[in-house]
Design a protein around this motif. Structure first.
Motif, mmCIF file in Angstrom:
data_model
loop_
_atom_site.group_PDB
_atom_site.id
_atom_site.type_symbol
_atom_site.label_atom_id
_atom_site.label_comp_id
_atom_site.label_asym_id
_atom_site.label_seq_id
_atom_site.Cartn_x
_atom_site.Cartn_y
_atom_site.Cartn_z
ATOM 1 N N CYS A 27 33.270 59.801 100.027
ATOM 2 C CA CYS A 27 32.373 58.913 99.218
ATOM 3 C C CYS A 27 30.878 59.431 99.064
ATOM 4 N N GLY A 28 30.684 59.815 97.923
ATOM 5 C CA GLY A 28 29.058 60.416 97.937
ATOM 6 C C GLY A 28 29.284 61.820 98.761
ATOM 7 N N SER A 34 34.239 53.755 104.919
ATOM 8 C CA SER A 34 33.930 52.389 104.465
ATOM 9 C C SER A 34 32.530 52.171 104.553
ATOM 10 N N SER A 35 31.923 52.803 105.561
ATOM 11 C CA SER A 35 30.410 52.557 106.176
ATOM 12 C C SER A 35 29.818 53.081 105.144
ATOM 13 N N TYR A 36 30.083 53.985 104.267
ATOM 14 C CA TYR A 36 29.112 54.893 103.219
ATOM 15 C C TYR A 36 29.397 54.142 101.798
ATOM 16 N N TRP A 37 30.771 53.517 101.469
ATOM 17 C CA TRP A 37 30.771 52.892 100.392
ATOM 18 C C TRP A 37 30.212 51.760 100.063
ATOM 19 N N ARG A 76 29.983 48.873 96.822
ATOM 20 C CA ARG A 76 30.912 48.184 95.751
ATOM 21 C C ARG A 76 30.531 48.766 94.227
ATOM 22 N N GLY A 77 31.733 49.186 93.593
ATOM 23 C CA GLY A 77 31.794 49.999 92.427
ATOM 24 C C GLY A 77 31.831 51.401 92.468
ATOM 25 N N GLN A 78 31.513 51.951 93.786
ATOM 26 C CA GLN A 78 31.761 53.291 93.863
ATOM 27 C C GLN A 78 33.326 53.901 93.907
ATOM 28 N N THR A 79 33.422 55.230 93.756
ATOM 29 C CA THR A 79 34.970 55.455 93.835
ATOM 30 C C THR A 79 35.087 56.378 95.287
ATOM 31 N N VAL A 80 36.234 56.087 95.806
ATOM 32 C CA VAL A 80 36.622 56.712 97.037
ATOM 33 C C VAL A 80 37.664 57.665 96.846
#
Length: 391
Positions: free
Chosen positions: A218-219, A243-246, A248-252
């Motif tokens: 993520c990122g 999840s700590s970097y995610w 809402r709205g972002q893609t994993v």
């Protein structure tokens, strides 16, 4: 009658216990308060009951904070080796799992008992089971009401953690206190938490219980560990980490079969053209997951019947399979809280509030969040030690 102390520590978790013990053994009169009926309740459930008490690979870049440099000082001055020395001094047997994670061979109860003994050596007054009343500040003293009693001290330590795992008594009390004393709070959010799926991706929830090794991204963050499909979405170490970097709205994205080199499906086609795609995928993935992936890819049959272009596209998709979570399972299932009391208002050397002399913030209450695997315990020990030596 108001009882007098040199320091009042709020919260008898990992950070609070260690801070109180450190200050107490320096000759300070310390009162440790917690509304829970016993100290160290989160410690007791950590690591499956065996307490992943530190990580040997601890480094500042494995922590999230609005100030990426804040944790460096405390972490450098109290290391995993330092805490391990204490553990061994108490004869607590331990073992290393993967990725530098250290656990008790026996029970997390041993860590709590050790910390309480350290507090006893410092003459710390430990009081649990009463709700905290008003906290006031004036004339250089902090005053705390609890259980029909009152205490005052020139130092107050906020070690009440964050709101993750509320069933264990966790609250956002630290943030209320911070705002009371004029400290800013970085928006708290669940971290190290399972992510939920909805809509078209809800199909993957039918795979509940299936686990496989992936690289989750993520990122700029990426973690290679197991991912677990659940009845609500995604979990497992790789997902908890990401999840700590995610937001809402972002893609994993997850990379299935991370050891496969580019072109592996096309090479398999040349070597085994009559082998089915399903069988080739099944050599490295659970059967139920293969069924879903093949259906989503829209490919079936023998490799020889599939074009190189189709196989190249399948490889690319399997290497960066996109999920767009619709949320997380929240603080109820989060192992820790990201965000918290803004470190911009704290001394990185002592954890003391710059504008409120005598007020300290340690552990999870501060805006410092570690990776999964003992990093948050190490931050608790290091920040507690820094404050305990400064009081």
């Amino acid at each position: 009658m108001t009882e007098t102390y040199d320091a009042i520590v709020l919260g008898a978790g990992a950070a609070g216990l260690f801070c109180a013990a450190t200050a107490g053994q320096r000759g300070k009169r310390v009162l440790l308060l917690d509304h829970a009926d016993q100290p160290g309740k989160k410690i007791l459930i950590s690591g499956g009951g065996r307490c992943n008490f530190t990580n040997m690979h601890t480094a500042p870049d494995r922590y999230l904070s609005s100030n990426a440099h804040f944790a460096k000082s405390a972490l450098s001055r109290y290391t995993p080796a330092d805490f391990l020395e204490l553990v061994e001094a108490y004869g607590i047997a331990w073992h290393e799992k993967t990725l530098g994670q250290l656990f008790c061979d026996g029970s997390a109860k041993q860590i709590v008992a050790m910390l309480l003994e350290e507090c006893a050596k410092g003459g710390v007054a430990v009081h649990c089971g009463d709700a905290l009343g008003e906290i006031a500040h004036g004339d250089g003293l902090f005053r705390a009401a609890f259980g029909g009693r009152a205490a005052s001290a020139p130092a107050l330590v906020i070690a009440t953690g964050g709101p993750s795992i509320p069933k264990m008594g966790a609250t956002g009390a630290a943030y209320d206190l911070a705002r009371q004393f004029g400290l800013k709070v970085v928006q708290p959010r669940p971290a190290l938490v399972p992510l939920t799926l909805a809509g078209d991706e809800a199909l993957f929830r039918d795979l509940s219980g299936v686990s496989t090794e992936v690289i989750a991204r993520c990122g700029k963050a990426a973690f290679r560990e197991a991912a677990l499909f659940t009845h609500r979405g995604l979990s497992g170490p790789a997902i908890l980490q990401i999840s700590s970097y995610w937001q809402r709205g972002q893609t994993v994205t997850t990379q299935f079969l991370p050891d496969r080199a580019e072109g592996w499906l096309r090479e398999a086609k040349r070597e085994r053209p009559r082998t089915s795609l399903r069988k080739v995928l099944g050599e490295g993935l659970p059967e139920r997951l293969v069924d879903v992936l093949c259906a989503r890819l829209g490919l079936s049959g023998e490799l020889g019947a599939l074009s190189d272009k189709a196989l190249a596209a399948a490889e690319a998709t399997l290497a960066r399979w996109p999920f767009v979570p619709d949320g997380s399972e929240g603080f109820a299932k989060a192992e820790v809280t990201a965000g918290g009391i803004d470190t911009g208002g704290l001394s990185s050397k002592t954890m003391e509030a710059r504008k409120v002399p005598g007020l300290y913030v340690i552990g999870e209450a501060a805006d410092v969040t570690g990776w999964l695997g003992g990093y948050n315990f190490q931050w608790a020990w290091a920040s507690a030690r820094a404050a305990g030596l400064a009081i």
